[in-house]
Design a protein around this motif. Structure first.
Motif, PDB file in Angstrom:
ATOM      1  N   ILE A  95      28.234  54.491  -2.160  1.00 20.26           N
ATOM      2  CA  ILE A  95      27.858  54.125  -1.323  1.00 20.26           C
ATOM      3  C   ILE A  95      26.591  54.002  -0.859  1.00 20.26           C
ATOM      4  CG2 ILE A  95      27.834  54.666   1.314  1.00 20.26           C
ATOM      5  CD1 ILE A  95      30.918  55.736   0.528  1.00 20.26           C
ATOM      6  N   ASN A  96      26.141  52.937  -0.285  1.00 20.61           N
ATOM      7  CA  ASN A  96      24.242  52.542   0.193  1.00 20.61           C
ATOM      8  C   ASN A  96      23.983  51.813   1.794  1.00 20.61           C
ATOM      9  OD1 ASN A  96      21.902  52.999  -0.261  1.00 20.61           O
ATOM     10  ND2 ASN A  96      21.969  52.636  -2.163  1.00 20.61           N
ATOM     11  N   PHE A  97      23.358  52.391   2.553  1.00 27.37           N
ATOM     12  CA  PHE A  97      23.546  51.914   3.366  1.00 27.37           C
ATOM     13  C   PHE A  97      22.273  50.280   3.121  1.00 27.37           C
ATOM     14  CE2 PHE A  97      24.642  55.366   5.790  1.00 27.37           C
ATOM     15  CZ  PHE A  97      24.791  55.082   6.833  1.00 27.37           C
ATOM     16  N   ALA A  98      22.335  49.073   3.262  1.00 31.64           N
ATOM     17  CA  ALA A  98      21.016  47.922   3.224  1.00 31.64           C
ATOM     18  C   ALA A  98      20.447  47.874   3.936  1.00 31.64           C
ATOM     19  CB  ALA A  98      22.206  46.525   3.718  1.00 31.64           C
ATOM     20  N   ASP A  99      20.803  48.247   5.316  1.00 31.06           N
ATOM     21  CA  ASP A  99      19.559  48.561   6.719  1.00 31.06           C
ATOM     22  C   ASP A  99      20.458  49.682   8.095  1.00 31.06           C
ATOM     23  OD1 ASP A  99      21.806  46.421   7.560  1.00 31.06           O
ATOM     24  OD2 ASP A  99      20.988  45.021   7.587  1.00 31.06           O
ATOM     25  N   ASN A 100      19.643  49.674   9.169  1.00 38.29           N
ATOM     26  CA  ASN A 100      20.703  50.558   9.047  1.00 38.29           C
ATOM     27  C   ASN A 100      21.845  50.090   9.985  1.00 38.29           C
ATOM     28  OD1 ASN A 100      18.358  52.689   9.182  1.00 38.29           O
ATOM     29  ND2 ASN A 100      16.631  51.259  10.396  1.00 38.29           N
ATOM     30  N   LYS A 101      22.343  48.911   9.963  1.00 42.77           N
ATOM     31  CA  LYS A 101      23.562  48.284  10.837  1.00 42.77           C
ATOM     32  C   LYS A 101      24.580  48.230  10.162  1.00 42.77           C
ATOM     33  CE  LYS A 101      22.011  43.993  11.309  1.00 42.77           C
ATOM     34  NZ  LYS A 101      21.712  42.738  11.911  1.00 42.77           N
ATOM     35  N   ASP A 102      24.689  47.774   7.860  1.00 45.26           N
ATOM     36  CA  ASP A 102      25.049  47.350   7.159  1.00 45.26           C
ATOM     37  C   ASP A 102      25.988  48.451   5.937  1.00 45.26           C
ATOM     38  OD1 ASP A 102      26.397  44.996   8.450  1.00 45.26           O
ATOM     39  OD2 ASP A 102      24.284  43.605   7.044  1.00 45.26           O
ATOM     40  N   ILE A 103      26.722  49.153   6.140  1.00 47.02           N
ATOM     41  CA  ILE A 103      26.935  50.262   4.541  1.00 47.02           C
ATOM     42  C   ILE A 103      27.956  49.299   4.079  1.00 47.02           C
ATOM     43  CG2 ILE A 103      28.153  51.635   4.503  1.00 47.02           C
ATOM     44  CD1 ILE A 103      28.229  52.795   7.518  1.00 47.02           C
ATOM     45  N   LEU A 104      27.209  49.464   3.011  1.00 40.26           N
ATOM     46  CA  LEU A 104      27.568  48.683   1.525  1.00 40.26           C
ATOM     47  C   LEU A 104      28.908  49.520   0.433  1.00 40.26           C
ATOM     48  CD1 LEU A 104      24.952  46.252  -0.110  1.00 40.26           C
ATOM     49  CD2 LEU A 104      26.516  46.028   1.534  1.00 40.26           C
ATOM     50  N   VAL A 105      29.883  49.606   0.580  1.00 39.41           N
ATOM     51  CA  VAL A 105      31.093  50.481  -0.370  1.00 39.41           C
ATOM     52  C   VAL A 105      31.451  49.878  -1.884  1.00 39.41           C
ATOM     53  CG1 VAL A 105      32.819  51.626  -0.403  1.00 39.41           C
ATOM     54  CG2 VAL A 105      31.840  51.392   1.515  1.00 39.41           C
ATOM     55  N   ALA A 106      30.795  50.387  -3.192  1.00 37.73           N
ATOM     56  CA  ALA A 106      31.257  49.979  -4.575  1.00 37.73           C
ATOM     57  C   ALA A 106      32.659  50.303  -4.567  1.00 37.73           C
ATOM     58  CB  ALA A 106      30.656  49.807  -5.389  1.00 37.73           C
ATOM     59  N   ASP A 107      33.964  49.935  -5.466  1.00 31.34           N
ATOM     60  CA  ASP A 107      35.285  50.332  -5.798  1.00 31.34           C
ATOM     61  C   ASP A 107      35.832  50.853  -7.296  1.00 31.34           C
ATOM     62  OD1 ASP A 107      36.158  48.292  -5.659  1.00 31.34           O
ATOM     63  OD2 ASP A 107      36.832  48.271  -3.900  1.00 31.34           O
TER      64      ASP A 107
END
Length: 529
Positions: A95-107
């Protein structure tokens, strides 16, 4: 009584956040006072099982976590208030934040989905249809960014926010545009084993450092995909690896095998007759069925005769103030390692021993090193202890002085973390499974696969006969053919890089949907992504 070790520390100048098993704690960095803790919250606010992935937003105000319950939880750090909880389609790997409003999740199925920090009204918990290119449904309405054909291990978004770098268990590193993940800029190909850690130093934004199961760290010009240099690290690390994995079992099954959905919430494996028995997975999570095939026992629990050293790079990091120093850790090792990127010829790998297996580490901007230890695990087979510190400490701190990390008086935060621990049972610790990567990442049929590939290479393979999914005289499966084509293409591309001529026809792009990873993916690119 047993206690939870700390698995992640997010250090900030005012307050720091630490994760221990299923719990989150927020402490005052300067005094060490515990400000908030989920151990005091209601039971429904605590993750079902340990927190496996966590990320802190760039502004430091929001924390994203996910555990075995496959729920993406967003916390407000100031008061540790749970802002939202969304169901993820598959178990996340990063899991990581792309910026302060989007969250990216790899599975585990190789997809990366993007979620908004605050759920929108059109996100529904049911009835969401699968994206045309995604390998599985997304119950929380996540936006598909990109997908690989195998398990994603880690990723990062570049500092300018224009590209996303992804790595998988099948040795691939891919650079794509963000958020248009379908637009691929380049590949960094050359790893022979899984890639588990990647890093772009802020003082050298054009350089990517990658590591995993290979004995070397690799430095790349990531925009062009050119390999700059290899740095041999295994010989320096091996004496400090004290946690070993049980030897490979013949019944191991790769999670990339085809799964054919059936009615209800169950799936079955194709060609099950060839494997001797039927297997299924509940709740549609077919990728979890690999857990039953993992050799029994936990890493480090097997006897010396039944265990083997498995090399997994856990984290690679750097500090702008220490340019060009690169720091990295290895799963199950009892030391932190570093080197200078200025060493152009024989790179010197240096180390700082901690005499207990290292779980994770965090670097401050001034060069202070915070190391999280599996302090309650016996340290057998490692170097004898001659350093300072307490064997029971879960957290150790080192300061950078001159050209080395040295011990100093522990700050209040470290003292608090070592004294205000959270109790755990032996069952809790077994579920936590700190060294699962030693079993999950290696492909346990590598030797057989190489032998099989050599056999296939000696056969006359008729592509036309297999284009429609048919078989051939050798009884080769469609998946084996696909992997063989990929290996042949990669080998010849490497030969071209060394000056050889390109004497083969490029693989045609088949618009048919083929099974890859855990679901349907389009056959795009030489790696099937």
């Amino acid at each position: 009584m047993s206690r939870y070790p700390y698995t992640r520390l997010f250090w900030q100048s005012e307050h720091s956040t630490v994760i221990a098993g299923p719990h989150i704690q927020v402490l005052d960095t300067n005094t060490g006072d515990v400000l908030h803790s989920t151990a005091k919250c209601e039971e429904d606010q605590i993750a079902s099982g340990p927190i496996r992935c966590a990320a802190l937003s760039n502004c430091g105000k929001f924390l994203a976590t996910s555990g075995d319950d496959k729920k993406l939880k967003i916390w407000q750090v100031d008061d540790l208030k749970l802002l939202s909880s969304r169901v993820l389609p598959k178990k996340p790997t990063y899991i990581n934040f792309a910026d302060n409003k989007d969250i990216l999740v790899a599975d585990k199925f190789g997809d990366i989905f993007r979620y908004q920090l605050h759920p929108s009204s059109n996100e529904s918990s049911s009835g969401y249809t699968r994206d045309a290119l995604s390998s599985h449904e997304n119950p929380s309405g996540g936006e598909l960014i990109l997908g690989h054909a195998s398990l994603l291990t880690t990723f990062l978004v570049t500092a300018d926010g224009q590209h996303i770098v992804t790595a998988d268990r099948d040795e691939h590193i891919r650079i794509s545009w963000y958020p248009q993940g379908y637009t691929i800029e380049s590949y960094c190909l050359g790893h022979q084993k899984y890639v588990s850690a990647i890093h772009i130093p802020s003082f050298s934004p054009g350089t990517l450092i990658s590591g995993g199961g290979d004995s070397m760290l690799k430095l790349w010009d990531w925009m062009s995909g050119k390999l700059l240099r290899d740095i041999d690290v295994f010989s320096a690390v091996q004496p400090f690896i004290t946690v070993k994995a049980p030897k490979k079992k013949r019944e191991w099954r790769d999670e990339d095998e085809d799964i054919e959905p059936t009615e209800g919430k169950r799936g079955r494996r194709k060609n099950k007759g060839k494997h001797g028995e039927k297997r299924s997975a509940d709740d549609g999570d077919v990728e979890e069925s690999q857990d039953s095939a993992i050799p029994k026992g936990r890493p480090g629990e097997a006897s010396t005769e039944d265990s083997e050293v498995v090399f997994v790079v856990h984290r690679v990091a750097s500090i702008p103030s220490l340019a060009p120093i690169i720091v990295f850790s290895v799963v199950g090792a009892t030391a932190i390692f570093w080197f200078s990127m200025d060493d152009n010829y024989e790179t010197c790998i240096r180390h700082e021993p901690f005499y207990k297996p290292i779980i994770d580490f965090t670097l401050e901007d001034d060069g202070s090193l915070w190391v999280l230890l599996d302090a309650d695990r016996s340290s057998q087979g490692g170097p004898s202890r001659k350093g300072e510190g307490d064997d029971s400490n879960l957290v150790e701190v080192r300061r950078w002085t001159a050209d080395n990390f040295t011990a100093s008086h522990p700050p209040p935060l470290a003292l608090a973390l070592n004294s205000c621990t959270l109790p755990a049972t032996q069952v809790d610790l077994k579920v936590l499974d700190l060294y699962s990567d030693l079993l999950a990442l290696p492909k346990h049929f590598e030797t057989e696969a190489e032998d099989r590939t050599q056999d296939l290479s000696q056969m006359g393979i008729d592509d036309a006969a297999t284009a429609d999914g048919g078989s051939n005289d050798g009884g080769i499966t469609k998946r084996e053919l696909g992997r063989l084509k990929h290996k042949q293409a990669l080998r010849r591309l490497q030969e071209v890089g060394r000056g050889a001529s390109l004497d083969f026809e490029p693989l045609s792009i088949d618009s048919k949907r083929v099974k890859g990873g855990g679901g349907d993916t389009l056959a795009l690119g030489i790696d099937g992504t």
